[in-house]
Design an enzyme around this catalytic site. Structure first.
Site, PDB file in Angstrom:
ATOM      1  N   SER A 193      -2.629   0.221  -1.285  1.00 55.80           N
ATOM      2  CA  SER A 193      -1.311   0.676  -0.842  1.00 55.80           C
ATOM      3  C   SER A 193      -0.275   0.541  -1.969  1.00 55.80           C
ATOM      4  O   SER A 193      -0.516   1.010  -3.075  1.00 55.80           O
ATOM      5  CB  SER A 193      -0.900  -0.115   0.397  1.00 55.80           C
ATOM      6  OG  SER A 193       0.194   0.486   1.007  1.00 55.80           O
ATOM      7  N   ASP A 473      -5.389   8.877   6.084  1.00 57.35           N
ATOM      8  CA  ASP A 473      -4.354   7.882   5.813  1.00 57.35           C
ATOM      9  C   ASP A 473      -2.959   8.511   5.817  1.00 57.35           C
ATOM     10  O   ASP A 473      -2.718   9.471   5.082  1.00 57.35           O
ATOM     11  CB  ASP A 473      -4.649   7.261   4.432  1.00 57.35           C
ATOM     12  CG  ASP A 473      -3.742   6.087   4.105  1.00 57.35           C
ATOM     13  OD1 ASP A 473      -2.811   5.805   4.880  1.00 57.35           O
ATOM     14  OD2 ASP A 473      -3.991   5.456   3.060  1.00 57.35           O
TER      15      ASP A 473
END
Ligand SMILES: *[C@@H]1O[C@H](CO)[C@@H](O)[C@H](O)[C@H]1NC(C)=O
Ligand SMILES: *[C@@H]1O[C@H](CO)[C@@H](O)[C@H](O)[C@H]1NC(C)=O
Ligand SMILES: *[C@@H]1O[C@H](CO)[C@@H](O)[C@H](O)[C@H]1NC(C)=O
Ligand SMILES: *[C@@H]1O[C@H](CO)[C@@H](O)[C@H](O)[C@H]1NC(C)=O
Ligand SMILES: *[C@@H]1O[C@H](CO)[C@@H](O)[C@H](O)[C@H]1NC(C)=O
Ligand SMILES: *[C@@H]1O[C@H](CO)[C@@H](O)[C@H](O)[C@H]1NC(C)=O
Ligand SMILES: *[C@@H]1O[C@H](CO)[C@@H](O)[C@H](O)[C@H]1NC(C)=O
Length: 557
Positions: A193, A473
């Protein structure tokens, strides 16, 4: 219990796991983090893992850039940056695998050292695994309090310099007789991330210090208006879920925005059980938890939530799921009509009743406060508002908003282009999403995304930099795998892999061999993890060759 229902269903582990599995944090999550919740349960699994790994400190400069006026007044001081390590697999010549913990306490990352990607790579390469906390998170505080002036040392550049400093100076307890710094040892950085973007830049900025890096769900492109957060849900949600959410969101928007000052505004809030939420955008935000939950879906049952799919099953059901909503039927028909979708009332009515039932059961019931603004207010000045005047170190929530307000953006909005219906309300616009920047830090300009994107953005590439992403995602749209970008070659030197059906950094989690089953981890994850061990092994062969060359060169007269 306040918010317990929603939180408990969102997570199998409460709050710390929240921070760990869902980074960068969304506004929704932030709101929950700020509100006190019962942290007892979390803490059991977390404490268990933490007990296995003692924490260490390394003293690092508070200010690495005395040449940059941005950081004035400068500091000559040092602070303690926290880390953990596991040397059980280490053999001479093996690498140090550093997992950069990103925007949360490093404690939440310890499972990755215990049995996740760090353990796997350390085992495969005879390496030492490390979890390295990021400045301004966990217990790594370079400043005594979090006044806005004291936040100035919180930049990605300073944190990367910390990480390089660590690699150049660390001495591991019990291994002090060995030089395990980057002068003699290969350093491989891993991050997921925000930390995924971080390690990608780290590899490029400090190529002499970091031999390789794996950027998982690395959000390398900073984006101020990140309406594409919902693109993954729009494309990959179960059949009918995105379309229904778009239509019902449009019903709500046509009322909130198009029928201001009419009875319908109060009526639509009342229908959802949220009559006392003052600000329209706060109301819209409160009914959006279901579509937000995609990010929390993980293959690893230790931190997954199925809430996204439950939500979708709710709003695509043509059967009434909550008999208690029947008395609202006429009202809902009227609202659909007022919201411009009377032409599809036949299919939308039961679905909206289910949506209403879902929100009432899931979100509204979690609020035991008389004043709903206390539970669901953000910009209205309630809820979040009262905490904005506190600057003590306990206000840990200030760190990530400071980073996104100043550099990263990622304000999640309903600002889709004309003609594309958003999955969250258009009342959740930039002004609403960024109001925290003004209220918490007196910042009214957009983030300086160029401070980040100068490192390469979508286009970043570098030898021995791996890019790993998840097909579903919500953060994919900020990565080099964003839809619409050119496909890249996937090579051992620059691996470029998309986990089919994967969400947010799914390669980071792992299971012990005795916990592995035919289904877990899923094949797509197991294969990517195997490939990671393989290409890091290849990078280590190159390292050994390079070391041999250096030795020969050094021995030449
Ligand atoms: C690390 O530093 C912190 C903050 O300075 C301190 O509270 C803690 O006791 C130190 N831990 C160790 C293991 O030295
Ligand atoms: C400060 O020095 C670093 C190298 O240590 C350099 O990369 C950076 O560009 C310099 N910054 C300024 C503002 O001169
Ligand atoms: C809304 O506010 C009114 C007036 O204070 C109160 O009677 C009512 O219980 C509140 N409703 C909800 C659902 O909080
Ligand atoms: C609807 O959502 C609720 C709350 O998450 C869940 O318990 C229920 O199973 C869902 N219904 C269906 C049909 O999936
Ligand atoms: C119903 O109305 C909406 C909004 O005007 C429109 O976008 C949609 O295509 C219409 N549906 C049908 C089935 O005609
Ligand atoms: C907030 O920013 C404005 C404009 O930059 C400035 O005039 C004002 O003094 C600041 N207020 C505080 C409390 O820092
Ligand atoms: C599974 O393996 C781990 C690591 O070797 C060990 O700590 C754990 O106790 C084992 N669990 C069971 C149920 O045997």
């Amino acid at each position: 219990m306040v918010c317990a229902n929603y939180l408990a269903s969102l997570l199998s582990l409460p709050l710390a796991a929240l921070a760990l599995s869902k980074t960068p944090l969304t506004l929704q999550e932030l709101r929950k983090q700020i509100r006190p919740v019962n942290r007892a349960q979390l803490n059991q699994r977390e404490a268990e893992v933490a007990a296995k790994y003692p924490a260490y400190n390394i003293s690092v400069p508070i200010d690495h850039f005395h040449n940059d006026t941005f950081y004035e007044p400068h500091s000559d001081g040092f602070y303690n940056m926290r880390y953990w390590f596991d040397a059980q697999y280490h053999k001479p010549g093996g690498p140090v695998i550093v997992l950069c913990a990103g925007e949360t306490s490093g404690v939440g990352r310890l499972p990755f050292l215990e049995k996740g990607i760090v353990a796997q790579l350390a085992q495969a390469t005879n390496g030492i695994g490390v979890i390295l906390e990021h400045r301004y998170y966990g217990e790594s505080w370079p400043v005594p309090d979090l006044s806005t002036a004291n936040m100035r040392f919180l930049t990605t550049d300073q944190a990367m310099a910390d990480t390089a400093y660590f690699a150049q100076h660390v001495k591991f307890e019990g291994l002090e007789h060995l030089d395990l710094t980057s002068a003699t040892t290969a350093y491989i950085a891993y991050g997921g991330s925000y930390a995924g973007a971080f390690v990608a830049f780290l590899r490029k900025l400090y190529p002499e210090t970091f031999w390789g890096a794996i950027s998982s769900s690395g959000v390398t492109e900073a984006i101020w208006d990140y309406w594409k957060y919902f693109e993954a849900a729009a494309v990959y949600a179960p059949t009918g879920c995105a379309e229904t959410t778009q239509k019902l969101t449009n019903v709500v928007d046509n009322i909130l925005l198009g029928k201001k000052g009419t009875k319908y505004v109060a009526q639509v809030k009342e229908a959802f059980g949220l009559p006392n939420v003052t600000l329209d955008a706060d109301f819209a935000s409160a009914i959006s938890n279901g579509i937000y939950a995609l990010q929390s879906y993980n293959w690893d049952p230790e931190e997954s939530s199925d809430e996204f799919f439950l939500y979708c099953a709710n709003v695509t059901s043509d059967k009434v799921l909550y008999p208690s909503t029947e008395p609202l039927r006429e009202r809902v028909v009227e609202l659909i009509e007022a919201g411009g979708w009377g032409n599809e009332s036949e299919t939308l009515t039961n679905r909206m009743l289910n949506y209403v039932g879902y929100v009432r059961g899931d979100t509204v019931a979690s609020c035991t406060d008389e004043n709903q603004d206390q539970c669901f207010g953000t910009a209205s000045g309630e809820g979040l508002g009262e905490d904005f005047a506190a600057f003590d170190i306990g206000q840990t929530w200030r760190s990530w908003p400071y980073q996104y307000c100043t550099q990263w953006g990622y304000i999640q909005t309903g600002d889709t282009p004309e003609g594309v219906l958003p999955l969250i309300s258009r009342t959740m616009n930039l002004e609403y999403g960024s109001s925290i920047c003004k209220r918490a830090f007196n910042l009214s300009e957009p983030a300086d995304v160029e401070a980040i994107n100068k490192h390469g953005g979508f286009g970043i590439s570098y030898p021995r930099l791996a890019i790993i992403d998840g097909e579903w995602d919500p953060w994919r749209a900020a990565t080099p795998h964003a839809l619409g970008l050119a496909e890249r070659a996937d090579t051992l030197d620059e691996p470029f892999k998309l986990i089919a059906g994967g969400v947010h950094h799914w390669d980071e989690n792992g299971r012990f061999p005795n916990e592995t089953t035919a289904e877990l981890p899923p094949t797509a994850v197991a294969e990517v993890q195997k490939a990671e061990a393989h290409f890091v092994g290849k990078w280590m062969q190159e390292w050994k060759l390079e070391q041999a060359k250096r030795m020969i060169a050094a021995s030449m007269p």
